[in-house]
Write a protein that holds these residues in place. Sequence first.
Motif, mmCIF file in Angstrom:
data_model
loop_
_atom_site.group_PDB
_atom_site.id
_atom_site.type_symbol
_atom_site.label_atom_id
_atom_site.label_comp_id
_atom_site.label_asym_id
_atom_site.label_seq_id
_atom_site.Cartn_x
_atom_site.Cartn_y
_atom_site.Cartn_z
ATOM 1 N N LEU A 1 0.801 -1.266 -0.035
ATOM 2 C CA LEU A 1 -0.044 0.251 -0.179
ATOM 3 C C LEU A 1 0.882 1.394 0.005
ATOM 4 C CD1 LEU A 1 -2.762 1.552 0.123
ATOM 5 C CD2 LEU A 1 -2.591 1.261 2.670
ATOM 6 N N GLN A 2 1.753 1.498 0.828
ATOM 7 C CA GLN A 2 2.791 2.355 0.759
ATOM 8 C C GLN A 2 3.434 2.555 -0.513
ATOM 9 O OE1 GLN A 2 2.617 4.558 3.388
ATOM 10 N NE2 GLN A 2 1.425 2.946 4.241
ATOM 11 N N LYS A 3 3.858 1.583 -0.923
ATOM 12 C CA LYS A 3 4.656 1.611 -2.720
ATOM 13 C C LYS A 3 3.631 2.010 -3.431
ATOM 14 C CE LYS A 3 8.374 -1.502 -1.167
ATOM 15 N NZ LYS A 3 8.978 -2.953 -1.356
ATOM 16 N N ALA A 4 2.357 1.523 -3.733
ATOM 17 C CA ALA A 4 1.470 1.671 -4.505
ATOM 18 C C ALA A 4 1.003 3.231 -4.218
ATOM 19 C CB ALA A 4 0.054 0.802 -4.188
ATOM 20 N N LYS A 5 0.791 3.786 -3.113
ATOM 21 C CA LYS A 5 0.478 5.188 -2.992
ATOM 22 C C LYS A 5 1.698 5.941 -3.633
ATOM 23 C CE LYS A 5 -0.177 8.942 0.581
ATOM 24 N NZ LYS A 5 1.180 9.684 0.262
ATOM 25 N N ALA A 6 2.950 5.843 -3.362
ATOM 26 C CA ALA A 6 4.258 6.513 -4.024
ATOM 27 C C ALA A 6 4.022 6.397 -5.704
ATOM 28 C CB ALA A 6 5.372 5.989 -3.429
ATOM 29 N N TYR A 7 3.596 5.078 -5.983
ATOM 30 C CA TYR A 7 3.646 4.919 -7.726
ATOM 31 C C TYR A 7 2.643 5.736 -8.183
ATOM 32 C CZ TYR A 7 2.900 2.808 -11.991
ATOM 33 O OH TYR A 7 2.781 2.635 -13.336
ATOM 34 N N ILE A 8 1.475 5.735 -7.499
ATOM 35 C CA ILE A 8 0.223 6.500 -8.247
ATOM 36 C C ILE A 8 0.544 7.947 -7.979
ATOM 37 C CG2 ILE A 8 -2.197 7.182 -7.793
ATOM 38 C CD1 ILE A 8 -2.495 4.263 -6.600
ATOM 39 N N GLU A 9 1.112 8.403 -6.821
ATOM 40 C CA GLU A 9 1.273 10.000 -6.654
ATOM 41 C C GLU A 9 2.342 10.322 -7.927
ATOM 42 O OE1 GLU A 9 0.711 10.873 -2.065
ATOM 43 O OE2 GLU A 9 2.603 10.307 -2.608
ATOM 44 N N GLU A 10 3.379 9.495 -8.042
ATOM 45 C CA GLU A 10 4.479 9.903 -9.205
ATOM 46 C C GLU A 10 3.676 9.989 -10.550
ATOM 47 O OE1 GLU A 10 8.470 8.160 -10.960
ATOM 48 O OE2 GLU A 10 8.015 8.008 -8.704
ATOM 49 N N ASN A 11 3.134 8.998 -10.782
ATOM 50 C CA ASN A 11 2.478 8.644 -12.305
ATOM 51 C C ASN A 11 1.033 9.439 -12.516
ATOM 52 O OD1 ASN A 11 4.437 6.531 -13.465
ATOM 53 N ND2 ASN A 11 4.254 6.097 -11.365
ATOM 54 N N TYR A 12 0.300 9.643 -11.587
ATOM 55 C CA TYR A 12 -1.113 10.265 -11.735
ATOM 56 C C TYR A 12 -1.362 11.472 -11.224
ATOM 57 C CZ TYR A 12 -1.531 5.472 -13.783
ATOM 58 O OH TYR A 12 -1.412 4.432 -14.635
ATOM 59 N N ARG A 13 -0.550 11.794 -10.058
ATOM 60 C CA ARG A 13 -0.820 13.152 -9.385
ATOM 61 C C ARG A 13 -2.226 13.366 -8.844
ATOM 62 N NH1 ARG A 13 4.550 13.256 -9.196
ATOM 63 N NH2 ARG A 13 5.620 14.279 -10.862
ATOM 64 N N PRO A 14 -2.530 12.468 -8.093
ATOM 65 C CA PRO A 14 -3.895 12.710 -7.685
ATOM 66 C C PRO A 14 -4.042 13.599 -6.346
ATOM 67 C CG PRO A 14 -3.006 10.791 -6.732
ATOM 68 C CD PRO A 14 -2.202 11.186 -7.527
ATOM 69 N N GLU A 15 -5.253 14.286 -6.035
ATOM 70 C CA GLU A 15 -5.316 15.319 -5.015
ATOM 71 C C GLU A 15 -5.588 14.480 -3.582
ATOM 72 O OE1 GLU A 15 -5.432 17.371 -8.435
ATOM 73 O OE2 GLU A 15 -6.642 16.017 -7.945
ATOM 74 N N GLY A 16 -6.115 13.091 -4.061
ATOM 75 C CA GLY A 16 -6.699 12.282 -2.497
ATOM 76 C C GLY A 16 -6.701 10.892 -2.894
ATOM 77 N N PHE A 17 -7.352 10.168 -2.058
ATOM 78 C CA PHE A 17 -7.388 8.711 -1.992
ATOM 79 C C PHE A 17 -8.460 8.217 -1.550
ATOM 80 C CE2 PHE A 17 -2.775 9.190 -2.890
ATOM 81 C CZ PHE A 17 -2.546 8.118 -3.700
ATOM 82 N N ASN A 18 -9.453 7.203 -1.853
ATOM 83 C CA ASN A 18 -10.095 6.238 -1.070
ATOM 84 C C ASN A 18 -9.327 5.004 -1.105
ATOM 85 O OD1 ASN A 18 -12.814 8.055 -2.783
ATOM 86 N ND2 ASN A 18 -12.517 7.950 -0.604
#
Length: 126
Positions: A63-80
Amino acid sequence: MNECEYCHIQFEQQKLVLENEHCLFLIANEPEIEGAGIIIPREHRETVFDLTEAEWAATYELLQKAKAYIEENYRPEGFNVGWNCGHVGGQHVFHSHLHVIPRYADEPYAGRGIRYWFKSKENRRS
């Protein structure tokens, strides 16, 4: 277990992004949920309540690695982030999977989290 689609992943629908000894992180090949993915245990576990301690730890790590991957590649403003458990809980594939859903400010439902739908008048029990 032979019929479980997550025990026999078809990578035409999902892209394997990250993995560890116990879990996989897959991103859906669906443009309407850009960057959304799931973390699934390699072993068949019907719900989150069936995970072993090692699978819990591996899920957290991924989950921690997925969050970093998503932030780097998609730049979201939040998560569910969440699990659906059982048919009434919205589970459609009965192999435990943790949804990791990036959220964007320009979405029509931005700012409405998981509980938004449960608190609506239309969802009140009779």
